[in-house]
Scaffold this motif. Structure first.
Motif, PDB file in Angstrom:
ATOM      1  N   LEU A 186       0.908  -1.077  -0.097  1.00  0.00           N
ATOM      2  CA  LEU A 186       0.057  -0.028  -0.014  1.00  0.00           C
ATOM      3  C   LEU A 186       0.855   1.187   0.003  1.00  0.00           C
ATOM      4  O   LEU A 186       1.454   1.513   1.012  1.00  0.00           O
ATOM      5  CB  LEU A 186      -1.159   0.007   1.089  1.00  0.00           C
ATOM      6  N   PRO A 187       0.971   1.961  -1.022  1.00  0.00           N
ATOM      7  CA  PRO A 187       1.434   3.236  -1.162  1.00  0.00           C
ATOM      8  C   PRO A 187       0.788   4.234   0.047  1.00  0.00           C
ATOM      9  O   PRO A 187      -0.109   4.576   0.161  1.00  0.00           O
ATOM     10  CB  PRO A 187       1.450   3.728  -2.524  1.00  0.00           C
ATOM     11  N   ALA A 188       2.020   5.019   0.738  1.00  0.00           N
ATOM     12  CA  ALA A 188       1.671   6.158   1.486  1.00  0.00           C
ATOM     13  C   ALA A 188       2.699   7.198   1.674  1.00  0.00           C
ATOM     14  O   ALA A 188       3.974   6.853   1.090  1.00  0.00           O
ATOM     15  CB  ALA A 188       1.665   5.471   2.895  1.00  0.00           C
ATOM     16  N   TRP A 189       2.214   8.437   1.788  1.00  0.00           N
ATOM     17  CA  TRP A 189       3.246   9.431   2.094  1.00  0.00           C
ATOM     18  C   TRP A 189       3.213   9.640   3.655  1.00  0.00           C
ATOM     19  O   TRP A 189       2.422   9.447   4.328  1.00  0.00           O
ATOM     20  CB  TRP A 189       2.471  10.690   1.804  1.00  0.00           C
ATOM     21  N   PHE A 190       4.780   9.764   4.231  1.00  0.00           N
ATOM     22  CA  PHE A 190       4.920   9.949   5.515  1.00  0.00           C
ATOM     23  C   PHE A 190       5.496  11.510   5.705  1.00  0.00           C
ATOM     24  O   PHE A 190       6.473  11.715   5.007  1.00  0.00           O
ATOM     25  CB  PHE A 190       5.839   9.120   5.987  1.00  0.00           C
ATOM     26  N   VAL A 191       4.892  12.165   6.371  1.00  0.00           N
ATOM     27  CA  VAL A 191       5.313  13.776   6.470  1.00  0.00           C
ATOM     28  C   VAL A 191       6.054  13.555   8.158  1.00  0.00           C
ATOM     29  O   VAL A 191       5.248  13.413   9.208  1.00  0.00           O
ATOM     30  CB  VAL A 191       4.280  14.796   6.441  1.00  0.00           C
ATOM     31  N   PRO A 192       7.195  13.697   8.261  1.00  0.00           N
ATOM     32  CA  PRO A 192       7.862  13.386   9.708  1.00  0.00           C
ATOM     33  C   PRO A 192       7.638  14.777  10.709  1.00  0.00           C
ATOM     34  O   PRO A 192       7.136  15.667  10.165  1.00  0.00           O
ATOM     35  CB  PRO A 192       9.408  13.550   9.503  1.00  0.00           C
ATOM     36  N   GLY A 193       7.568  14.245  11.955  1.00  0.00           N
ATOM     37  CA  GLY A 193       7.371  15.351  12.949  1.00  0.00           C
ATOM     38  C   GLY A 193       8.013  14.777  14.128  1.00  0.00           C
ATOM     39  O   GLY A 193       8.346  13.737  14.222  1.00  0.00           O
ATOM     40  N   VAL A 194       8.208  15.582  15.197  1.00  0.00           N
ATOM     41  CA  VAL A 194       8.830  15.155  16.457  1.00  0.00           C
ATOM     42  C   VAL A 194       8.043  14.319  17.578  1.00  0.00           C
ATOM     43  O   VAL A 194       8.429  13.768  18.318  1.00  0.00           O
ATOM     44  CB  VAL A 194       9.652  16.383  16.948  1.00  0.00           C
ATOM     45  N   ARG A 195       6.828  14.526  17.341  1.00  0.00           N
ATOM     46  CA  ARG A 195       5.801  13.948  18.382  1.00  0.00           C
ATOM     47  C   ARG A 195       5.800  12.354  18.251  1.00  0.00           C
ATOM     48  O   ARG A 195       6.012  11.835  17.002  1.00  0.00           O
ATOM     49  CB  ARG A 195       4.383  14.520  18.369  1.00  0.00           C
ATOM     50  N   GLN A 196       5.386  11.829  19.500  1.00  0.00           N
ATOM     51  CA  GLN A 196       5.282  10.173  19.371  1.00  0.00           C
ATOM     52  C   GLN A 196       4.115   9.743  18.988  1.00  0.00           C
ATOM     53  O   GLN A 196       3.791   8.647  18.921  1.00  0.00           O
ATOM     54  CB  GLN A 196       6.028   9.686  20.581  1.00  0.00           C
ATOM     55  N   THR A 197       3.242  10.689  18.840  1.00  0.00           N
ATOM     56  CA  THR A 197       1.746  10.278  18.620  1.00  0.00           C
ATOM     57  C   THR A 197       1.518  10.685  17.006  1.00  0.00           C
ATOM     58  O   THR A 197       1.905  11.934  16.568  1.00  0.00           O
ATOM     59  CB  THR A 197       0.634  11.039  19.176  1.00  0.00           C
ATOM     60  N   TRP A 198       1.365   9.861  16.104  1.00  0.00           N
ATOM     61  CA  TRP A 198       1.150   9.948  14.833  1.00  0.00           C
ATOM     62  C   TRP A 198      -0.205  10.151  14.496  1.00  0.00           C
ATOM     63  O   TRP A 198      -1.116   9.613  15.088  1.00  0.00           O
ATOM     64  CB  TRP A 198       1.609   8.747  13.993  1.00  0.00           C
ATOM     65  N   VAL A 199      -0.682  10.900  13.459  1.00  0.00           N
ATOM     66  CA  VAL A 199      -1.800  10.961  12.660  1.00  0.00           C
ATOM     67  C   VAL A 199      -2.014  10.309  11.460  1.00  0.00           C
ATOM     68  O   VAL A 199      -1.143  10.266  10.760  1.00  0.00           O
ATOM     69  CB  VAL A 199      -2.165  12.347  12.326  1.00  0.00           C
ATOM     70  N   ILE A 200      -2.615   9.250  11.223  1.00  0.00           N
ATOM     71  CA  ILE A 200      -2.990   8.510  10.171  1.00  0.00           C
ATOM     72  C   ILE A 200      -4.239   8.852   9.602  1.00  0.00           C
ATOM     73  O   ILE A 200      -5.374   8.931  10.098  1.00  0.00           O
ATOM     74  CB  ILE A 200      -3.099   7.002  10.581  1.00  0.00           C
ATOM     75  N   ALA A 201      -3.811   9.338   8.188  1.00  0.00           N
ATOM     76  CA  ALA A 201      -5.341  10.290   7.456  1.00  0.00           C
ATOM     77  C   ALA A 201      -5.571   9.178   6.417  1.00  0.00           C
ATOM     78  O   ALA A 201      -4.902   8.604   5.624  1.00  0.00           O
ATOM     79  CB  ALA A 201      -4.512  11.400   7.055  1.00  0.00           C
ATOM     80  N   VAL A 202      -7.000   9.060   6.503  1.00  0.00           N
ATOM     81  CA  VAL A 202      -7.640   7.930   5.570  1.00  0.00           C
ATOM     82  C   VAL A 202      -8.690   8.959   4.855  1.00  0.00           C
ATOM     83  O   VAL A 202      -9.778   9.319   5.473  1.00  0.00           O
ATOM     84  CB  VAL A 202      -8.206   6.887   6.413  1.00  0.00           C
ATOM     85  N   HIS A 203      -8.633   8.953   3.468  1.00  0.00           N
ATOM     86  CA  HIS A 203      -9.582   9.709   2.723  1.00  0.00           C
ATOM     87  C   HIS A 203     -10.988   8.688   2.655  1.00  0.00           C
ATOM     88  O   HIS A 203     -10.956   7.557   2.937  1.00  0.00           O
ATOM     89  CB  HIS A 203      -9.168  10.057   1.428  1.00  0.00           C
ATOM     90  N   GLY A 204     -11.929   9.303   1.720  1.00  0.00           N
ATOM     91  CA  GLY A 204     -13.070   8.513   1.801  1.00  0.00           C
ATOM     92  C   GLY A 204     -13.615   8.559   0.370  1.00  0.00           C
ATOM     93  O   GLY A 204     -12.757   8.762  -0.716  1.00  0.00           O
TER      94      GLY A 204
END
Length: 372
Positions: A145-163
């Protein structure tokens, strides 16, 4: 003998009518089960471009064309971004003049047919927003599954899912905001999307099976350093987030849900999509039954939503004709200590951010702050 022939004829007619009904139901159900990603939904009216000028565009006068906010404008090989209606411009009886922010690609000419879309950006986070990102491949149930990862310093990630009707370009609407808040963001392409494997039956399942790709994204995030994840889903992406929160083996890693225009009644949404494709009213029940038979969908998602155990923020509005706001309102009313509903007026399906970006992002900031 005549009785036998008459009975045989009646049976033949009944079988033919039954076969025609099944075929009609399958055809009508295709409006939802074969909705192509990246194309405006059929519930959006086609508008005509009447004129363009410096920073302005005149569109067919329609309730859709008069919505507040900022939207993409999609035509045949064209994408542009339009801002609010210009109160100081000259509007004819047949047109509405909006601010023309930019033409991303293609050209806009008088007579062109276009539709409003929530997607403001095309390309990837680097080309569209100037954000650092990497292309990642997430091992999924059906393949990579292709995905984009935009880095950040926090340890909580946001996983974004379109519809429905969208691609992973839709989450770019909020990526700059999330990047400013220093959240790592993983924007997922799931089964049926460009570059991702197809479902075995070639159909979309309105989140019923696609949620397993979200589960794969959670596994990827946790294995790459995420301590917790927040699932942010739009439309059927919100459905997938709900299913993952209920069924994922890593559901304890989910610290919150953000649901934009959640599809909580697949039957209602399927009816609306089929009706928008001008399916006769008499065939709509057949479309629902056909979809159920083709995909195995049984329960509505309200049952899973009622079992939520993590903080949840819902963006939804009463003008959503695809996923009725009333279901979200009832859900928030039943679980006020866990679920917050931000009602967004004058916004179509999956366009709650577009109607009022500043208010959307402020509500999102307040929700995410305790989850950082």
């Amino acid at each position: 003998m005549r009785t036998v022939k008459a009975t045989a004829a009646a049976v033949t007619v009944a079988l033919a009518a039954g076969a025609a009904s099944v075929a009609a139901g399958r055809f009508a159900s295709d409006a939802a089960l074969k909705a192509p990603p990246g194309r405006p939904l059929p519930t959006e009216p086609r508008l005509t471009v009447h004129a363009t000028a410096a920073g302005q565009i005149a569109l067919t006068r329609d309730l859709a064309a008069m919505r507040p906010g900022t939207y993409g404008l999609a035509g045949d090989g064209t994408h542009a971004v339009v801002g609010p209606v210009l109160a100081t411009a000259t509007h004819s009886a047949d047109t509405v003049v909006r601010r023309l922010e930019r033409v991303t690609h293609g050209t806009l000419e008088p007579g062109d047919k276009v539709r409003l879309t929530p997607n403001l950006h095309t390309g990837d986070p680097g080309s569209a927003l100037g954000l650092p990102h990497t292309d990642v491949a997430i091992p999924g149930e059906l393949g990579s599954l292709p995905a984009w990862f935009v880095p950040g310093v926090r340890q909580t990630w946001v996983i974004a899912v379109h519809g429905l009707g969208a691609t992973r370009e839709l989450p770019m609407n909020i990526m700059e905001f999330l990047h400013r808040q220093r959240f790592p963001v993983l924007a997922l392409a799931y089964r049926g999307d460009p570059g991702a494997p197809r479902s075995p039956d070639g159909l979309g399942h309105l989140g019923e099976t696609e949620w397993r790709d979200v589960d794969a994204a959670i596994r990827h995030a946790v294995s790459h350093g995420a301590k917790q994840v927040v699932l942010h889903g739009w439309s059927t992406g919100a459905t997938m987030a709900l299913r993952a929160a209920a069924h994922s083996g890593l559901r304890d890693s989910i610290s919150g849900l953000v649901l934009d225009s959640p599809v909580l009644s697949w039957a209602t949404t399927l009816r609306a999509l089929a009706a928008a494709r001008r399916t006769p009213g008499a065939l709509l029940p057949l479309a629902v039954r056909a979809a159920q038979g083709r995909t195995g969908m049984e329960r509505e998602r309200t049952a899973e939503a009622e079992q939520l155990t993590v903080p949840t923020l819902i963006f939804h509005g009463p003008d959503d004709t695809l996923a009725p706001w009333e279901y979200s309102r009832r859900l928030a009313h039943a679980r006020p200590n866990l679920i917050a509903l931000r009602t967004v007026p004058n916004a179509p399906h999956s366009a709650m951010w577009n109607a009022d970006p500043e208010a959307y992002e402020e509500a999102l900031r307040r929700f995410l702050t305790p989850l950082m």
